[in-house]
Design an enzyme around this catalytic site. Structure first.
Site, PDB file in Angstrom:
ATOM      1  N   ASP A 105      70.222 -52.489 -32.764  1.00  0.00           N
ATOM      2  CA  ASP A 105      69.465 -51.865 -32.548  1.00  0.00           C
ATOM      3  C   ASP A 105      68.187 -51.615 -32.364  1.00  0.00           C
ATOM      4  O   ASP A 105      67.214 -51.987 -33.613  1.00  0.00           O
ATOM      5  CB  ASP A 105      69.783 -49.977 -33.217  1.00  0.00           C
ATOM      6  N   CYS A 146      61.003 -49.998 -27.244  1.00  0.00           N
ATOM      7  CA  CYS A 146      62.748 -49.810 -27.593  1.00  0.00           C
ATOM      8  C   CYS A 146      63.297 -51.488 -26.146  1.00  0.00           C
ATOM      9  O   CYS A 146      63.814 -52.431 -27.324  1.00  0.00           O
ATOM     10  CB  CYS A 146      63.483 -49.083 -28.013  1.00  0.00           C
ATOM     11  N   HIS A 187      65.602 -49.685 -32.236  1.00  0.00           N
ATOM     12  CA  HIS A 187      65.320 -48.426 -33.235  1.00  0.00           C
ATOM     13  C   HIS A 187      65.106 -48.037 -35.081  1.00  0.00           C
ATOM     14  O   HIS A 187      65.332 -47.286 -35.378  1.00  0.00           O
ATOM     15  CB  HIS A 187      65.496 -46.841 -32.636  1.00  0.00           C
TER      16      HIS A 187
END
Length: 473
Positions: A352, A163, A354
Site C-alpha cells: 500500500d 498513489c 498510502h
C-alpha cells in the site's frame, strides 16, 4: 480502524493543534525581526514569506497525518494467514504445512495447472518463513514529503494524489529486481558477509536510487520525471492517474532513461493497447539486429467489469499471480491504488503506497533502506477490487516470451463461461497492430475509461483492509 467520522474528528483536532503552532511561529519571527536593522516593509515581507513557508510545511504534515489515519497505518490489525491454505506470492507458493496432506488439487486450489508437474516439495517451497522473507524483499514505494519542488508546480509532496504512480513504481522496481538480481534474490538486514552480498547490495541501492524523489539524471524513474512525462498524456502535477495511463508513463520514463543509462539498453517496455498483445510488434521491439533479444517488461491494462469487478475474473487474476513471470497487478479499490503481489483464498495480498514518509536522500552513501521495505502484509477481498487494473509480466529471454505465448491463454478465460475464448481478460494477436487498425491517439485510448480514479473519496474507509504482523506467523 478509524471510520470516516472518527478520522474527520482526528483531522480537526490536528488542525486546531497545528493552527496554534503557526501562531507561535509568527510571534517568534516578529521578535527576531525587531532586532534587525531593516525597514518595516522588509520585516513584513520576510515575516510573510517565513509564515507562508511554515504554513506550507504544517499543511504538508497535516495531509500526511490525515492520510496515515485515513488509510489505517496508525492502527495495526493482527490477523493470521490461514493454516490450511497456501499463500501465493508472484509465482512462489508458501504454506505453513511443510508436509501437506490431502490431494494436490485440494491444497493448491487455483494455479494447479502451472505447477502440477512439479514435485510436492518444490511447490511448497520454504514454508511461511519463506513468504516473510520474500514479501519484505519487495521494494515499497510510498507517499513522500518535503522533496524538491516539482517543475511547474508548488508540490513538495505527492501525498493524496500520487498513489497510482507509486504503485507503478513498485511494479517497475520488481521488474528491475528480477532483471538485475533475479527473482530468488532476498534482502537481508544483516551485515554484509562476502563479495556476493556486497555486489547485491550495490545493485539493490542502484535500483532504489533510480526512483529517488527529485529531478536528476541519476534518478530517471523518479515521480518528478513521471509527472513531467505525464504532461504528454494530458496530466498535470497533482492529477490522479489510472492504471493504463501509468503503464504508458512507465514506458515513457524507461525510454528516456535508456538515453542516459546504459543499464537499460537490454530492456524493453511494451504496453498492450485495446487489451491486445501484438506478437509481431513485440518481436520488432525486442529482437536486435545482431539476433540478440531484449528482456521484456510487458504491461497489459484491462477493464474487467463496469462499476465493479466481474466476479468471473477473480480466479483468472489469482491464477496469474501463480506464474513465475508475473510481476504483479496495479489497481486497487476505487480511488485507492494498491500493488497486488499475491493472494490467499479470496483475498489479495498487496503493498500500500498510502503511507506518507520523509524523503530519503538516496544520493548519500549507505542511505537507509528501512523505509523502502514493508514488514506488514495487507490483504483485501478480491470482490472489492476496482475493474480497472494493469497486469505486469517480466520475460527475460526469447524463450520466456515464447513460453508465455504458449501458456497464457489457458489463464485468461473464466472457466465455464465460453469454450471459444469470447471473454478473455486480454488477447494475443500474431500480427502487428498497424496492419489491423489505425492506432488511436493514446490520450483518448487510455483516458476515458479511468473516471473511477479521477478524484479521491474522503469518505472512503479502510475497514476491509487487513495487516499481518509477522510475530503471528
Amino acid at each position: 480502524m478509524f471510520n470516516g467520522t472518527s478520522s474527520a474528528i482526528t483531522a480537526t483536532s490536528l488542525l486546531k493543534t497545528s493552527t496554534g503552532s503557526v501562531s507561535q511561529g509568527t510571534e517568534t519571527m516578529k521578535v527576531e525581526n525587531v532586532s534587525k536593522p531593516a525597514t518595516s516593509k522588509d520585516n513584513t515581507r520576510d515575516s510573510s514569506e517565513d509564515l507562508l513557508d511554515l504554513k506550507g510545511k504544517v499543511e504538508s504534515r497535516l495531509l500526511s497525518m490525515w492520510n496515515n489515519v485515513k488509510f489505517g497505518w496508525t492502527v495495526k490489525i493482527k490477523t493470521n494467514f490461514s493454516k490450511e491454505s497456501p499463500v501465493w506470492l508472484l509465482g512462489r507458493c508458501y504454506h505453513r504445512k511443510l508436509s501437506p496432506t490431502g490431494s494436490l488439487e485440494s491444497s493448491t486450489e487455483i494455479g494447479t495447472e502451472a505447477t502440477a508437474h512439479e514435485q510436492m516439495e518444490q511447490i511448497y517451497g520454504e514454508g511461511i518463513e519463506g513468504f516473510k522473507s520474500d514479501f519484505i524483499s519487495k521494494i515499497w514505494m510510498t507517499y513522500r514529503r518535503e522533496f524538491p519542488t516539482m517543475s511547474g508546480s508548488s508540490f513538495t509532496t505527492d501525498c493524496g494524489w500520487g498513489c497510482m504512480l507509486r504503485s507503478g513504481q513498485m511494479m517497475l522496481a520488481q521488474a528491475l529486481v528480477c532483471h538485475f538480481l533475479g527473482r530468488s534474490w532476498r534482502w537481508s538486514e544483516k551485515p554484509i558477509q562476502n563479495g556476493r552480498e556486497f555486489q547485491e547490495d550495490c545493485l539493490h541501492r542502484m535500483i532504489i536510487k533510480w526512483f529517488g524523489d527529485k529531478s536528476s539524471v541519476n534518478s530517471p524513474l523518479s515521480i518528478h520525471q513521471m509527472v513531467t512525462l505525464g504532461e504528454a498524456l494530458g496530466k498535470k502535477p497533482g492529477d490522479w492517474y489510472g492504471p493504463a495511463s501509468v503503464a504508458h508513463c512507465l514506458k515513457s520514463v524507461m525510454v528516456e532513461a535508456s538515453k542516459e543509462n546504459y543499464e537499460f539498453d537490454k530492456l524493453e517496455v511494451y504496453v498492450a493497447q485495446d487489451s491486445t498483445i501484438y506478437i509481431q510488434d513485440v518481436y520488432t521491439h525486442c529482437r536486435l539486429p545482431n539476433g540478440c533479444w531484449k528482456s521484456l517488461i510487458l504491461l497489459v491494462p484491462v477493464k474487467l467489469g463496469t462499476e465493479r469487478l466481474n466476479p468471473i475474473y477473480g480466479p483468472c487474476l489469482t491464477s496469474l499471480l501463480t506464474l513465475d513471470f508475473c510481476i504483479g497487478i496495479i489497481g486497487g479499490r476505487p480511488k485507492h491504488s494498491l500493488y497486488f503481489v499475491g493472494y490467499q483464498d479470496d483475498r489479495l495480498i498487496h503493498l500500500d503506497p498510502h503511507y506518507c514518509q520523509e524523503m530519503v536522500d538516496v544520493w548519500q552513501p549507505n542511505f537507509s533502506l528501512q523505509t523502502f521495505h514493508c514488514r506488514s502484509p495487507r490483504k483485501m477481498p478480491i470482490s472489492k477490487m476496482d475493474p480497472s487494473c494493469c497486469i505486469g509480466f517480466y520475460l527475460q529471454t526469447h524463450h520466456d516470451f515464447e513460453s508465455f505465448v504458449n501458456v497464457i491463454n489457458t489463464f485468461l478465460t473464466p472457466q465455464g463461461v465460453s469454450s471459444s475464448n469470447e471473454y478473455p481478460m486480454f488477447t494475443l494477436h500474431s500480427g502487428s497492430r498497424s496492419t489491423v487498425m489505425n492506432p488511436p491517439n493514446i490520450r483518448y485510448s487510455i483516458y476515458e475509461s479511468e473516471h473511477n480514479w479521477a478524484a479521491p473519496n474522503l469518505q472512503d474507509s479502510d475497514t476491509d483492509m487487513e495487516s499481518e504482523e509477522f510475530v503471528l506467523l
